[in-house]
Write a protein that holds these residues in place. Structure first.
Motif, mmCIF file in Angstrom:
data_model
loop_
_atom_site.group_PDB
_atom_site.id
_atom_site.type_symbol
_atom_site.label_atom_id
_atom_site.label_comp_id
_atom_site.label_asym_id
_atom_site.label_seq_id
_atom_site.Cartn_x
_atom_site.Cartn_y
_atom_site.Cartn_z
ATOM 1 N N SER A 24 0.838 -1.207 0.000
ATOM 2 C CA SER A 24 0.000 0.000 0.000
ATOM 3 C C SER A 24 0.870 1.252 0.000
ATOM 4 O O SER A 24 0.598 2.208 -0.739
ATOM 5 N N SER A 25 1.909 1.241 0.831
ATOM 6 C CA SER A 25 2.818 2.392 0.902
ATOM 7 C C SER A 25 3.509 2.622 -0.428
ATOM 8 O O SER A 25 3.606 3.758 -0.910
ATOM 9 N N LEU A 26 3.991 1.540 -1.033
ATOM 10 C CA LEU A 26 4.699 1.647 -2.309
ATOM 11 C C LEU A 26 3.772 2.147 -3.410
ATOM 12 O O LEU A 26 4.134 3.041 -4.184
ATOM 13 N N ILE B 173 -12.806 -8.738 -1.491
ATOM 14 C CA ILE B 173 -12.889 -9.558 -0.281
ATOM 15 C C ILE B 173 -12.627 -11.021 -0.621
ATOM 16 O O ILE B 173 -11.891 -11.725 0.091
ATOM 17 N N ALA B 174 -13.221 -11.487 -1.737
ATOM 18 C CA ALA B 174 -13.013 -12.875 -2.177
ATOM 19 C C ALA B 174 -11.541 -13.126 -2.496
ATOM 20 O O ALA B 174 -10.995 -14.186 -2.161
ATOM 21 N N ARG B 175 -10.884 -12.135 -3.117
ATOM 22 C CA ARG B 175 -9.452 -12.274 -3.436
ATOM 23 C C ARG B 175 -8.619 -12.325 -2.160
ATOM 24 O O ARG B 175 -7.643 -13.079 -2.081
ATOM 25 N N LEU B 176 -8.985 -11.506 -1.180
ATOM 26 C CA LEU B 176 -8.272 -11.531 0.102
ATOM 27 C C LEU B 176 -8.424 -12.887 0.781
ATOM 28 O O LEU B 176 -7.463 -13.441 1.311
ATOM 29 N N VAL C 138 -1.802 -10.558 -2.251
ATOM 30 C CA VAL C 138 -2.007 -9.426 -1.340
ATOM 31 C C VAL C 138 -1.518 -8.129 -1.979
ATOM 32 O O VAL C 138 -2.161 -7.078 -1.828
ATOM 33 N N VAL C 139 -0.406 -8.169 -2.704
ATOM 34 C CA VAL C 139 0.109 -6.981 -3.398
ATOM 35 C C VAL C 139 -0.912 -6.492 -4.422
ATOM 36 O O VAL C 139 -1.179 -5.287 -4.529
ATOM 37 N N PHE C 140 -1.514 -7.409 -5.156
ATOM 38 C CA PHE C 140 -2.527 -7.054 -6.157
ATOM 39 C C PHE C 140 -3.716 -6.357 -5.490
ATOM 40 O O PHE C 140 -4.197 -5.326 -5.966
ATOM 41 N N PHE D 88 -2.741 -2.777 -4.255
ATOM 42 C CA PHE D 88 -2.694 -1.809 -5.339
ATOM 43 C C PHE D 88 -4.103 -1.424 -5.785
ATOM 44 O O PHE D 88 -4.375 -0.256 -6.055
ATOM 45 N N SER D 89 -5.010 -2.413 -5.838
ATOM 46 C CA SER D 89 -6.396 -2.152 -6.243
ATOM 47 C C SER D 89 -7.085 -1.218 -5.254
ATOM 48 O O SER D 89 -7.761 -0.262 -5.649
ATOM 49 N N VAL D 90 -6.916 -1.502 -3.964
ATOM 50 C CA VAL D 90 -7.546 -0.682 -2.916
ATOM 51 C C VAL D 90 -7.012 0.744 -2.951
ATOM 52 O O VAL D 90 -7.777 1.710 -2.823
#
Length: 198
Positions: A66-68, A132-135, A151-153, A156-158
């Motif tokens: 998220s930071s990146l 949520i399903a991806r998480l 989680v990286v994907f 970035f989406s969020v």
């Protein structure tokens, strides 16, 4: 950096505290209903796994990603304003954007003030359910690499959704930053500081 503003008069931007502005706007930008729901879902899912290893792996990966991602978004905003931010038309557009976004969210708050919770309308229920399903799938994976990638994907989406929801704050900040005469290291130091408090 003496600027003349309607109704206010002349303001010397050098007299404003850039570190203070960075901390305040970065912190305010972080409190966003368009990204908070994802954090709450993530925390709930991690608690239910009962695995400290996954908790640390997924949690730290999400925070770092998220930071990146947000730093990359900020850098893109900043470099755009560094090249065209000196134009009066650009300054006016940013001002209109900031005021417009402020009015929209104040109006939105006024309409929803009696509801149990304020929600983000930028993210549809379908999009939220997909993320949520991806998480859930990411946390259930056995491979550490697969968990990290998933989680990286999601992170970035969020953050892309969050950027659409509160574009006014980073736009105003990066435009102000671009008007300060700093070294490249100085510019990116402030962007990193903003990102940290975000």
């Amino acid at each position: 950096l003496q600027e003349k503003y309607p109704l206010i008069g002349e303001i010397n931007l050098k007299n404003l505290s850039l570190p203070f502005l960075t901390v305040i706007l970065g912190t305010l930008d972080g409190f966003n209903p368009c990204s908070m729901w994802a954090l709450m879902v993530l925390i709930t899912l991690l608690i239910n796994t009962g695995s400290k290893k996954k908790l640390w792996l997924v949690g730290s990966t999400f925070i770092i990603a998220s930071s990146l991602s947000y730093f990359l978004f900020l850098t893109a905003w900043f470099n755009t304003f560094l090249f065209v931010g000196y134009l009066t038309a650009v300054k006016i557009m940013i001002g209109i954007l900031a005021v417009g976004v402020g009015i929209y969210f104040l109006n939105d708050f006024y309409k929803k003030r009696k509801l149990a919770a304020l929600t983000c309308e930028v993210t549809s229920a379908t999009t939220k359910n997909k993320l949520i399903a991806r998480l859930e799938r990411a946390i259930q994976k056995k491979s550490v690499l697969a968990i990290i990638i998933a989680v990286v994907f999601v992170a970035f989406s969020v953050n892309l959704i969050e950027l659409l929801c509160s574009a006014g704050i980073p736009a105003v900040y990066t435009q102000v930053l671009s008007q300060n005469n700093l070294s490249k290291i100085g510019y990116y130091f402030y962007l990193l500081t903003y990102d940290f408090f975000y």
